[in-house]
Design a protein around this motif. Structure first.
Motif, PDB file in Angstrom:
ATOM      1  N   ASN A 100       0.850  -1.189   0.000  1.00  0.00           N
ATOM      2  CA  ASN A 100       0.000   0.000   0.000  1.00  0.00           C
ATOM      3  C   ASN A 100       0.893   1.249   0.000  1.00  0.00           C
ATOM      4  OD1 ASN A 100      -2.483  -1.435   0.161  1.00  0.00           O
ATOM      5  ND2 ASN A 100      -2.112  -1.768   2.350  1.00  0.00           N
ATOM      6  N   VAL A 101       0.598   2.162  -0.892  1.00  0.00           N
ATOM      7  CA  VAL A 101       1.417   3.363  -1.010  1.00  0.00           C
ATOM      8  C   VAL A 101       0.534   4.600  -1.082  1.00  0.00           C
ATOM      9  CG1 VAL A 101       3.275   2.150  -2.203  1.00  0.00           C
ATOM     10  CG2 VAL A 101       1.458   3.235  -3.533  1.00  0.00           C
ATOM     11  N   ASP A 102       1.125   5.713  -0.717  1.00  0.00           N
ATOM     12  CA  ASP A 102       0.490   7.021  -0.913  1.00  0.00           C
ATOM     13  C   ASP A 102       1.235   7.703  -2.054  1.00  0.00           C
ATOM     14  OD1 ASP A 102      -1.263   6.711   1.259  1.00  0.00           O
ATOM     15  OD2 ASP A 102       0.279   7.392   2.665  1.00  0.00           O
ATOM     16  N   TYR A 103       0.519   8.176  -3.030  1.00  0.00           N
ATOM     17  CA  TYR A 103       1.187   8.858  -4.138  1.00  0.00           C
ATOM     18  C   TYR A 103       0.535  10.218  -4.371  1.00  0.00           C
ATOM     19  CZ  TYR A 103      -2.730   7.406  -7.118  1.00  0.00           C
ATOM     20  OH  TYR A 103      -3.975   7.220  -7.661  1.00  0.00           O
ATOM     21  N   MET A 104       1.345  11.134  -4.865  1.00  0.00           N
ATOM     22  CA  MET A 104       0.891  12.513  -5.044  1.00  0.00           C
ATOM     23  C   MET A 104       0.198  12.672  -6.389  1.00  0.00           C
ATOM     24  SD  MET A 104       3.039  16.074  -4.532  1.00  0.00           S
ATOM     25  CE  MET A 104       4.122  15.782  -5.948  1.00  0.00           C
ATOM     26  N   VAL A 105      -1.047  13.090  -6.332  1.00  0.00           N
ATOM     27  CA  VAL A 105      -1.814  13.358  -7.543  1.00  0.00           C
ATOM     28  C   VAL A 105      -1.510  14.767  -8.052  1.00  0.00           C
ATOM     29  CG1 VAL A 105      -4.135  13.513  -8.547  1.00  0.00           C
ATOM     30  CG2 VAL A 105      -3.632  11.794  -6.781  1.00  0.00           C
ATOM     31  N   SER A 106      -1.444  15.707  -7.111  1.00  0.00           N
ATOM     32  CA  SER A 106      -1.061  17.088  -7.419  1.00  0.00           C
ATOM     33  C   SER A 106      -0.342  17.644  -6.198  1.00  0.00           C
ATOM     34  CB  SER A 106      -2.291  17.932  -7.778  1.00  0.00           C
ATOM     35  OG  SER A 106      -3.155  18.027  -6.655  1.00  0.00           O
ATOM     36  N   ASN A 107      -0.007  18.908  -6.245  1.00  0.00           N
ATOM     37  CA  ASN A 107       0.776  19.500  -5.163  1.00  0.00           C
ATOM     38  C   ASN A 107       0.120  19.374  -3.788  1.00  0.00           C
ATOM     39  OD1 ASN A 107       2.855  20.275  -6.829  1.00  0.00           O
ATOM     40  ND2 ASN A 107       1.975  22.292  -7.261  1.00  0.00           N
ATOM     41  N   SER A 108      -1.200  19.388  -3.723  1.00  0.00           N
ATOM     42  CA  SER A 108      -1.900  19.326  -2.437  1.00  0.00           C
ATOM     43  C   SER A 108      -2.867  18.150  -2.338  1.00  0.00           C
ATOM     44  CB  SER A 108      -2.663  20.640  -2.197  1.00  0.00           C
ATOM     45  OG  SER A 108      -3.593  20.873  -3.243  1.00  0.00           O
ATOM     46  N   LEU A 109      -2.728  17.199  -3.257  1.00  0.00           N
ATOM     47  CA  LEU A 109      -3.653  16.073  -3.264  1.00  0.00           C
ATOM     48  C   LEU A 109      -2.907  14.746  -3.327  1.00  0.00           C
ATOM     49  CD1 LEU A 109      -6.577  15.023  -3.412  1.00  0.00           C
ATOM     50  CD2 LEU A 109      -6.422  15.224  -5.913  1.00  0.00           C
ATOM     51  N   TRP A 110      -3.177  13.884  -2.338  1.00  0.00           N
ATOM     52  CA  TRP A 110      -2.559  12.558  -2.280  1.00  0.00           C
ATOM     53  C   TRP A 110      -3.649  11.491  -2.323  1.00  0.00           C
ATOM     54  CZ3 TRP A 110       2.792  11.520  -1.605  1.00  0.00           C
ATOM     55  CH2 TRP A 110       3.587  12.660  -1.500  1.00  0.00           C
ATOM     56  N   ALA A 111      -3.283  10.318  -2.833  1.00  0.00           N
ATOM     57  CA  ALA A 111      -4.227   9.209  -2.913  1.00  0.00           C
ATOM     58  C   ALA A 111      -3.541   7.919  -2.480  1.00  0.00           C
ATOM     59  CB  ALA A 111      -4.766   9.070  -4.334  1.00  0.00           C
ATOM     60  N   LYS A 112      -4.337   6.949  -2.032  1.00  0.00           N
ATOM     61  CA  LYS A 112      -3.797   5.652  -1.626  1.00  0.00           C
ATOM     62  C   LYS A 112      -3.976   4.664  -2.769  1.00  0.00           C
ATOM     63  CE  LYS A 112      -4.548   6.143   3.352  1.00  0.00           C
ATOM     64  NZ  LYS A 112      -3.118   6.147   3.684  1.00  0.00           N
ATOM     65  N   ALA A 113      -3.049   3.720  -2.858  1.00  0.00           N
ATOM     66  CA  ALA A 113      -3.134   2.719  -3.917  1.00  0.00           C
ATOM     67  C   ALA A 113      -2.461   1.430  -3.461  1.00  0.00           C
ATOM     68  CB  ALA A 113      -2.494   3.230  -5.194  1.00  0.00           C
ATOM     69  N   GLU A 114      -2.899   0.327  -4.029  1.00  0.00           N
ATOM     70  CA  GLU A 114      -2.271  -0.974  -3.784  1.00  0.00           C
ATOM     71  C   GLU A 114      -1.565  -1.380  -5.066  1.00  0.00           C
ATOM     72  OE1 GLU A 114      -3.447  -5.285  -1.822  1.00  0.00           O
ATOM     73  OE2 GLU A 114      -4.947  -4.199  -2.992  1.00  0.00           O
ATOM     74  N   VAL A 115      -0.235  -1.563  -4.992  1.00  0.00           N
ATOM     75  CA  VAL A 115       0.527  -1.846  -6.205  1.00  0.00           C
ATOM     76  C   VAL A 115       1.360  -3.112  -6.016  1.00  0.00           C
ATOM     77  CG1 VAL A 115       0.664   0.596  -6.847  1.00  0.00           C
ATOM     78  CG2 VAL A 115       2.457  -0.421  -5.437  1.00  0.00           C
ATOM     79  N   ASN A 116       1.663  -3.743  -7.143  1.00  0.00           N
ATOM     80  CA  ASN A 116       2.527  -4.922  -7.117  1.00  0.00           C
ATOM     81  C   ASN A 116       3.984  -4.515  -6.899  1.00  0.00           C
ATOM     82  OD1 ASN A 116       0.372  -6.697  -7.694  1.00  0.00           O
ATOM     83  ND2 ASN A 116       0.565  -6.252  -9.885  1.00  0.00           N
ATOM     84  N   ILE A 117       4.761  -5.410  -6.306  1.00  0.00           N
ATOM     85  CA  ILE A 117       6.194  -5.151  -6.141  1.00  0.00           C
ATOM     86  C   ILE A 117       6.834  -5.160  -7.524  1.00  0.00           C
ATOM     87  CG2 ILE A 117       8.344  -5.946  -5.119  1.00  0.00           C
ATOM     88  CD1 ILE A 117       6.346  -4.976  -3.085  1.00  0.00           C
ATOM     89  N   PRO A 118       7.448  -4.087  -7.940  1.00  0.00           N
ATOM     90  CA  PRO A 118       8.002  -4.034  -9.300  1.00  0.00           C
ATOM     91  C   PRO A 118       9.358  -4.734  -9.399  1.00  0.00           C
ATOM     92  CG  PRO A 118       8.408  -1.969  -8.176  1.00  0.00           C
ATOM     93  CD  PRO A 118       7.617  -2.812  -7.213  1.00  0.00           C
ATOM     94  N   ASP A 119       9.708  -5.098 -10.624  1.00  0.00           N
ATOM     95  CA  ASP A 119      11.039  -5.641 -10.901  1.00  0.00           C
ATOM     96  C   ASP A 119      12.008  -4.537 -11.324  1.00  0.00           C
ATOM     97  OD1 ASP A 119      10.301  -8.289 -10.408  1.00  0.00           O
ATOM     98  OD2 ASP A 119       9.478  -8.483 -12.429  1.00  0.00           O
ATOM     99  N   SER A 120      11.444  -3.376 -11.612  1.00  0.00           N
ATOM    100  CA  SER A 120      12.275  -2.266 -12.091  1.00  0.00           C
ATOM    101  C   SER A 120      11.711  -0.952 -11.555  1.00  0.00           C
ATOM    102  CB  SER A 120      12.317  -2.245 -13.619  1.00  0.00           C
ATOM    103  OG  SER A 120      11.001  -2.087 -14.141  1.00  0.00           O
ATOM    104  N   VAL A 121      12.499   0.100 -11.723  1.00  0.00           N
ATOM    105  CA  VAL A 121      12.067   1.425 -11.287  1.00  0.00           C
ATOM    106  C   VAL A 121      12.338   2.434 -12.402  1.00  0.00           C
ATOM    107  CG1 VAL A 121      12.406   0.999  -8.820  1.00  0.00           C
ATOM    108  CG2 VAL A 121      14.313   1.852 -10.205  1.00  0.00           C
ATOM    109  N   PHE A 122      11.650   3.554 -12.325  1.00  0.00           N
ATOM    110  CA  PHE A 122      11.857   4.642 -13.279  1.00  0.00           C
ATOM    111  C   PHE A 122      12.561   5.788 -12.565  1.00  0.00           C
ATOM    112  CE2 PHE A 122       8.473   2.180 -15.095  1.00  0.00           C
ATOM    113  CZ  PHE A 122       8.670   2.259 -16.469  1.00  0.00           C
TER     114      PHE A 122
END
Length: 204
Positions: A100-122
């Motif tokens: 479970n992660v919190d990610y920034m949608v905009s400068n003052s807006l955050w959302a929660k999401a459930e994501v898979n463990i990645p094999d790579s990063v950007f």
């Protein structure tokens, strides 16, 4: 680079700065004027003050550039460290699991999401460029960037110390030349006043 191209052949510059003693940026060393009387007699106080002020301004400009560079690096280092911490966090998680992660949608807006463990990063490389890396590749690159940034900060700090030393020598030279010039002017005025009084007495 530290430039003195406009008056390189001037005899004063050859003795005022030591171009054989430079730092890694090519900044020359300002010589301390030990015998102010001789220097003023040879080059005049106006010329000395003018040249030393020119160098002082160049040193100040170089100092400002290095300080600005350090400010950017001091912001960059924590960002790289956070990226490394994130990768290490992901590596410790089991594959095929979610987090479970919190990610920034905009400068003052955050959302929660459930994501898979990645094999790579950007990773952002700058100039609006983002590239995908395997975990190991990303760690290697980030560690190298972190070390480079820390080395540059260390180098910048060494250069700053050198430049501040040269600025101090410039300021001391300026003060000594100015004081000697004032002393000479006072003596000249006193001598002129004495001659005037002598002339007046003779006439009387």
């Amino acid at each position: 680079r530290f430039k003195t191209e406009e008056k390189q052949e001037d005899p004063l510059l050859k003795v005022l700065v030591d171009k054989t003693k430079k730092n890694s940026r090519g900044v020359p060393t300002m010589n301390f004027i030990d015998n102010v009387d001789d220097w003023i007699d040879k080059f005049t106080s106006d010329k000395l003050l003018n040249y030393i002020n020119q160098y002082l301004n160049k040193y100040k400009f170089m100092e400002a550039q290095i300080v600005k560079s350090n400010e950017g690096l001091n912001v960059k280092v924590p960002d790289i460290e956070k990226c490394l911490e994130t990768i290490e966090f992901l590596e410790k998680k089991e594959k095929d699991k979610t987090i479970n992660v919190d990610y920034m949608v905009s400068n003052s807006l955050w959302a929660k999401a459930e994501v898979n463990i990645p094999d790579s990063v950007f990773l952002w490389l700058g100039a609006n460029v983002m590239c995908e890396y395997k975990m190991d590749e990303a760690k290697t690159m980030l560690n190298q960037n972190l070390q480079n940034a820390k080395n540059q900060i260390k180098k910048n700090n060494t250069d700053l110390e050198f430049i501040k030393d040269q600025m101090t020598v410039c300021e001391v030279n300026l003060a000594r030349i100015y004081n000697e010039t004032v002393r000479r002017n006072q003596i000249a005025k006193q001598k002129k006043a004495a001659e005037k009084n002598t002339t007046a007495s003779t006439v009387a």
